[in-house]
Design a protein around this motif. Structure first.
Motif, PDB file in Angstrom:
ATOM      1  N   ASP A  18       0.858  -1.170   0.000  1.00  0.00           N
ATOM      2  CA  ASP A  18       0.000   0.000   0.000  1.00  0.00           C
ATOM      3  C   ASP A  18       0.900   1.228   0.000  1.00  0.00           C
ATOM      4  O   ASP A  18       1.636   1.468   0.963  1.00  0.00           O
ATOM      5  CB  ASP A  18      -0.882  -0.030   1.255  1.00  0.00           C
ATOM      6  N   ALA A  20       0.379   4.408   0.403  1.00  0.00           N
ATOM      7  CA  ALA A  20       0.144   5.374   1.479  1.00  0.00           C
ATOM      8  C   ALA A  20       0.731   4.859   2.795  1.00  0.00           C
ATOM      9  O   ALA A  20       1.379   5.617   3.535  1.00  0.00           O
ATOM     10  CB  ALA A  20      -1.344   5.639   1.626  1.00  0.00           C
ATOM     11  N   ARG A  23       4.543   5.055   2.533  1.00  0.00           N
ATOM     12  CA  ARG A  23       5.008   6.446   2.636  1.00  0.00           C
ATOM     13  C   ARG A  23       4.919   6.949   4.069  1.00  0.00           C
ATOM     14  O   ARG A  23       5.862   7.548   4.605  1.00  0.00           O
ATOM     15  CB  ARG A  23       4.172   7.330   1.710  1.00  0.00           C
ATOM     16  N   ASP A  24       3.781   6.706   4.720  1.00  0.00           N
ATOM     17  CA  ASP A  24       3.587   7.213   6.075  1.00  0.00           C
ATOM     18  C   ASP A  24       4.489   6.507   7.085  1.00  0.00           C
ATOM     19  O   ASP A  24       4.991   7.134   8.033  1.00  0.00           O
ATOM     20  CB  ASP A  24       2.134   7.047   6.486  1.00  0.00           C
ATOM     21  N   ASP A 141     -10.024   5.990   3.172  1.00  0.00           N
ATOM     22  CA  ASP A 141      -9.454   6.706   4.302  1.00  0.00           C
ATOM     23  C   ASP A 141     -10.402   7.863   4.608  1.00  0.00           C
ATOM     24  O   ASP A 141     -10.484   8.833   3.850  1.00  0.00           O
ATOM     25  CB  ASP A 141      -8.064   7.221   3.934  1.00  0.00           C
ATOM     26  N   THR A 144      -9.680  11.784   4.452  1.00  0.00           N
ATOM     27  CA  THR A 144      -9.495  12.514   3.198  1.00  0.00           C
ATOM     28  C   THR A 144     -10.840  12.574   2.458  1.00  0.00           C
ATOM     29  O   THR A 144     -11.800  11.888   2.817  1.00  0.00           O
ATOM     30  CB  THR A 144      -8.461  11.824   2.300  1.00  0.00           C
TER      31      THR A 144
END
Length: 322
Positions: A18, A20, A23-24, A141, A144
């Motif tokens: 995933d 996201a 990245r997080d 999510d 957002t």
């Protein structure tokens, strides 16, 4: 050499991740102090662990909120237009929405959650128990912007955000979430939201450091999730769960504390940990009614009604979009 640790260190990175989450996770572990968003607690394992937490005797928020929803269901129903579409942000188990379904006439239910597997399971169970209810799950999510199903576009909208999940956001992010929810739901929408209230530190400490260690397992699962999904080689036994109350910021903080100096590999990167170094995994802000209502106003919502339990442990607010 410990063979188990060696096997972890040689684990191959997954071919698909995933983006996201990747990245997080990389960003959060590269910071000082290290952090990871609490939204990544809620894979299928984490979601089931949280449902176990809600049943613990120390964990007052769930049973207190349920009592408020039961005792004030008729009054809450008066704040909701008939045949509205109920949009639940961060839908978990269906226990609380079922209480609303007993007293409110909804035209549709839209559960929104980042954990698609858990969401689908809960939607299937709810459809079986309420075959007349149109259920439109959305895997997204909820922090957002996301599109609502076209089937509800002409219905009045009611947001539902129970469990004091709003407390997991820093105040600026909580305001941004409420503003984003207002944009998703549209002009004239209503919002029913659970908010944990300020209280004595002993009660808070017990709620987040339960005697049976379920909250610790829930916290540590985020390391296992990075192992499973991002190819990390965390050894959860190297970390301790710790929750403490920050008086200045009115919040409980959950941390994972490294027992020793060591390094972890993930996605081609190395992350070093010192002895007693923390990963800050969650904050849970506690509000007074006045402070929360002012936050809601700044996000474009008008406070309507508020219900509390007899001990003022928890609150449920009805808001209206201006």
């Amino acid at each position: 050499m410990n063979i188990h640790v060696s096997a972890r260190a040689e684990r191959r990175e997954p071919s698909s991740v995933d983006p996201a989450f990747a990245r997080d996770a990389v960003s959060g572990l590269s910071q000082y102090p290290k952090t990871i968003s609490p939204k990544y607690f809620y894979d299928k394992i984490g979601s089931h662990l949280f449902e176990r937490i809600t049943l613990l005797p120390e964990y007052y928020p769930t049973r207190t909120e349920l009592r408020i929803l039961r005792e004030h269901g008729a009054d809450i129903a008066d704040s909701i237009p008939e045949n509205a579409a109920l949009v639940e942000f961060g839908a978990g188990a269906t226990t609380k929405v079922r209480l609303l379904l007993e007293t409110c006439e909804f035209g549709a239910y839209v559960p929104v959650d980042i954990s698609g597997d858990f969401l689908a399971e809960q939607a299937r169970i709810l459809r079986a128990d309420h075959p007349q209810l149109k259920v439109h799950p959305v895997a997204a999510d909820f922090t957002t912007a996301f599109p609502l199903p076209h089937e509800i576009r002409n219905m009045p909208k009611v947001g539902f955000f129970p469990g004091s999940t709003i407390g997991n956001f820093d105040p600026a992010d909580a305001e941004a979430f409420l503003r984003n929810a207002r944009g998703i739901l549209g002009h004239g929408a209503a919002m029913i939201i659970g908010v944990d209230l300020e209280k004595d530190e002993d009660t808070l400490h017990a709620a987040y450091n339960d005697a049976t260690g379920v909250t610790a397992k829930f916290n540590l699962n985020v390391l296992e999730r990075m192992n499973r999904e991002l190819g990390a080689n965390f050894d959860p036994a190297t970390f301790d769960h710790r929750a403490l109350y920050n008086h200045h910021l009115h919040r409980i903080e959950m941390h994972l504390i490294s027992r020793k100096a060591h390094a972890v590999r993930m996605l081609g990167r190395t992350f070093s940990f010192g002895t007693d170094e923390s990963i800050h995994t969650e904050s849970s802000y506690k509000y007074s009614i006045a402070r929360f209502q002012e936050l809601a106003r700044r996000a474009g919502w008008m406070p309507d009604k508020v219900w509390t339990d007899a001990r003022d442990m928890f609150s449920v607010h009805a808001l209206r979009a201006g």
